[in-house]
Scaffold this motif. Sequence first.
Motif, PDB file in Angstrom:
ATOM      1  N   CYS A  25      -8.343 -65.677 -22.853  1.00 18.19           N
ATOM      2  CA  CYS A  25      -8.717 -64.820 -21.731  1.00 18.19           C
ATOM      3  C   CYS A  25      -9.958 -65.402 -21.047  1.00 18.19           C
ATOM      4  CB  CYS A  25      -9.017 -63.406 -22.226  1.00 18.19           C
ATOM      5  SG  CYS A  25      -9.792 -62.393 -20.945  1.00 18.19           S
ATOM      6  N   CYS A  28     -13.096 -62.769 -21.601  1.00 19.19           N
ATOM      7  CA  CYS A  28     -13.689 -62.373 -22.892  1.00 19.19           C
ATOM      8  C   CYS A  28     -13.280 -63.304 -24.026  1.00 19.19           C
ATOM      9  CB  CYS A  28     -13.326 -60.926 -23.209  1.00 19.19           C
ATOM     10  SG  CYS A  28     -11.610 -60.704 -23.697  1.00 19.19           S
ATOM     11  N   CYS A  47      -4.558 -59.398 -21.897  1.00 21.60           N
ATOM     12  CA  CYS A  47      -5.660 -59.370 -22.857  1.00 21.60           C
ATOM     13  C   CYS A  47      -5.915 -57.923 -23.250  1.00 21.60           C
ATOM     14  CB  CYS A  47      -6.913 -59.989 -22.244  1.00 21.60           C
ATOM     15  SG  CYS A  47      -8.366 -59.775 -23.306  1.00 21.60           S
ATOM     16  N   CYS A  50     -10.011 -56.896 -22.744  1.00 23.25           N
ATOM     17  CA  CYS A  50     -10.638 -56.582 -21.454  1.00 23.25           C
ATOM     18  C   CYS A  50      -9.626 -56.128 -20.409  1.00 23.25           C
ATOM     19  CB  CYS A  50     -11.452 -57.766 -20.934  1.00 23.25           C
ATOM     20  SG  CYS A  50     -10.462 -59.071 -20.192  1.00 23.25           S
TER      21      CYS A  50
HETATM   22 ZN   LIG Z   1     -10.105 -60.444 -22.012  1.00 22.92          ZN
END
Ligand SMILES: [Zn+2]
Length: 323
Positions: A25, A28, A47, A50
């Motif tokens: 991701c 994050c 993801c 997040c």
């Molecule tokens: Zn993420």
Amino acid sequence: MPRQLEPLDARIPSWERDHFGERPCPFCQSEGSDRYIRPDGLHVCSCSTCGCYFISPSPSAADLAKFYATYYVDHRGSEYQQYKDPVLVGEMFALDPHSDIKARTLASLLHLKGKRALDVGCGMGQNLLFMKKLGADVTVIDLDHDSVEFTRNVLGIQSVHRQDIHALPDLESYDVIMLHDVIEHPLDPLAVLQKSKVLLARGGLLSIWTPNASAVEAEEQPVAFRVDLEHMQYLTFQTCRQIADRLRMTIVYLEAQGRSKLKSIQNMSAQTKKRTTKRFLRGLFRSFPGFVQLNAMRKRLVSRDDQSGNYHLFCVLRNEMRA
Ligand SMILES: [Zn+2]
């Protein structure tokens, strides 16, 4: 199993698969789960940390640069030629900034007179014209040669530079930074956000306008993942909150708004659908930011902008310098 998405945008890039690279991701660093296969063969992962959707494996940075180079050469040059029509340029200058949700929201959050604004990736320059009308001192950076030339020579803006945001000295301090139709493009969007934070004055605003992925789960064939196939990630409300925490900034405005063209087709009767779909596909082929802006501009001359729908995500973050 990831869901195969049907083609919608006529411009389907052919990527060099040999150069693909896995990525976590981009906001994050979590590992994503494989959810969709776009019409260009790229996989869209989600993801769970997040809430963003991102392409992985992705084309290389060099291949993306090559894509944009061809894109500009093939399409943008002639597009800008059409914009040199003095009537259209006159329309751009005549538009009221309060007819645009981004400009009027920023103006409601900060008195812009005399403030320093940075427009990253200015496109046809409508945002910067709005900011100027509201009294801001605007600096513009864009990597597109045609865009820079148009802004300087046709719109008469001298503070425009063909430059990447990372090349700006950290000592620069802006009261407003606009990332409009920007954050979905780079392979490392977090670096762009972090650099923006460094460039912001205390109390400054970071304005993000990007396709909204908050509601894709409700769609069988999410439109956002079937058009503009150069996009490398898609934000949701949850991603915005994660970004705010990560940058230690405060969300002062967050909404989804605007309609995709597809929605208006779905709402039409079967009789007009076929003809309209043809026109729509032709339109999509030409649906670069400039054309979209121009059509939006023309509409705004007779009516206020459409606030229904949830196609775009608009997030404004304030740099509070929290500890
Ligand atoms: Zn993420």
